[in-house]
Design a protein around this motif. Structure first.
Motif: not given
Length: 183
Positions: A52-61, A84-90
């Protein structure tokens, strides 16, 4: 707002919300970026995971959501501000989405309750693997975002078969760390 009011609004009880990650599937082995598309990674079984784009991972920082969102945007111009954190979906077989969050520098799965990946109950995201995000309206908002914001992040599981607090450190889930550090 009471738990009963939240359940009436979302159709989801606190118990169902806090136990959602029992359905969250982890990658088999490590995920690696595809040579054709840097946003599609695959695990050792060939399952795709969308970065996911980094702004879409804002909840996970490890920052407040507004700070994480701003840092993610500014890091396009100031690399030292990367989150620091990257988010992935599947996608799972049932049309719902597993989600992982991993530290871009260590490759470790994030297991902290408030910022770890969470299983997404919504099924209204047929283009999520193309768009690189789940929609901010509809089922995802109703079943995933609102419950998190109102019930909180008191998740009982990290993923299928892994209870929160049962491990001290997340497993390494990202391959090619030297490549992704520059993402």
């Amino acid at each position: 707002m009471s738990d009963e009011q939240i359940k009436q609004e979302t159709g989801l009880s606190r118990e169902d919300h806090e136990n959602r990650n029992q359905f969250n599937e982890l990658p088999k082995g490590k995920i690696k970026p595809s040579p054709e598309d840097k946003t599609i990674w695959t695990d050792d079984d060939g399952r795709p995971w969308k970065l996911n784009a980094e702004p879409n991972a804002a909840y996970h920082q490890p920052y407040t959501v507004p700070i994480a969102f701003i840092r993610a945007h500014l890091s396009k111009f100031i690399p030292g501000l990367k989150v620091p954190n990257l988010k992935f979906i599947s996608p799972n077989a049932d049309g719902k989405y597993s989600e992982i969050v991993a530290n871009r520098y260590t490759g470790e799965l994030i297991i902290e309750q408030n910022i770890m990946g969470t299983f997404n109950l919504a099924t209204d995201a047929p283009d999520a693997m193309i768009d690189g995000k789940l929609p901010t309206i509809g089922g995802h908002n109703l079943l995933d975002v609102i419950p998190h914001n109102k019930y909180g992040g008191g998740y009982k599981h990290i993923a299928t078969g892994i209870e929160t607090g049962s491990i001290e450190k997340g497993p390494i889930v990202l391959a090619h760390l030297e490549e992704i550090a520059s993402f």
